[in-house]
Design a protein around this motif. Structure first.
Motif, short mmCIF file in Angstrom:
data_model
loop_
_atom_site.label_atom_id
_atom_site.label_comp_id
_atom_site.label_asym_id
_atom_site.label_seq_id
_atom_site.Cartn_x
_atom_site.Cartn_y
_atom_site.Cartn_z
N TRP A 155 -54.38 10.00 112.51
CA TRP A 155 -53.27 10.93 112.34
C TRP A 155 -51.89 10.52 112.99
N ILE B 102 -56.62 15.12 101.37
CA ILE B 102 -56.27 16.03 102.64
C ILE B 102 -55.50 17.37 101.93
N ALA C 274 -55.07 18.88 108.75
CA ALA C 274 -54.74 18.78 107.33
C ALA C 274 -53.64 19.92 106.72
N GLN D 154 -50.94 24.12 103.14
CA GLN D 154 -50.31 23.33 104.07
C GLN D 154 -49.25 24.09 104.58
N TRP E 178 -49.40 19.53 107.59
CA TRP E 178 -48.55 18.63 107.21
C TRP E 178 -47.27 19.52 106.85
#
Length: 138
Positions: A135, A67, A116, A77, A119
């Protein structure tokens, strides 16, 4: 350490106690291998459970790394999501990429990339076997 019989724990010799002062389950000297039972069967079950737990942790780490790698390819992220997307699902509710895509009118691939990148707000949920199941909102 005494020589253990075939059915006795090889660590404590069947007594359930060792000479160590470290506490196990709150009991100083309790055998870590057999959890104080003194039986070889318990020792084997303990080893198998520990091995399985390690495998699950490795599978979860692998999924997390995949991920993170995907997120890095698409901008990294810590993506800041609008409030309606952050609150789309209840805390700790497990949902699929498809459900997220349908809720916001996105293609599944776009939704997967967005999740993804979101996060640590959204994280991968794995089951007892270490397989990703969806998720969840952290």
């Amino acid at each position: 350490m005494a020589k253990a019989a075939p059915h006795e724990c090889t660590r404590c010799g069947g007594t359930g106690m060792t000479t160590h002062i470290r506490a196990h389950y709150g009991v100083p000297g309790l055998c870590f291998h057999c959890n104080g039972d003194g039986k070889r069967e318990t020792q084997v079950r303990t080893f198998r459970a520990a091995k399985r737990q390690k495998q699950i942790q490795e599978l979860a780490a692998k999924a997390d790394a995949e991920i993170r790698e995907l997120a890095e390819r698409h901008g990294g992220q810590h993506l800041h999501l609008p409030r309606e997307k952050r609150r789309a699902f209840a805390a700790f509710e497990v949902f699929s990429t498809q459900a997220y895509a349908e809720k916001f009118g996105m293609k599944p691939k776009e939704a997967f990339i967005e999740l993804a990148r979101a996060w640590p707000h959204y994280r991968v949920h794995t089951d007892e076997q270490g397989q990703p199941k969806g998720w969840w909102s952290a």
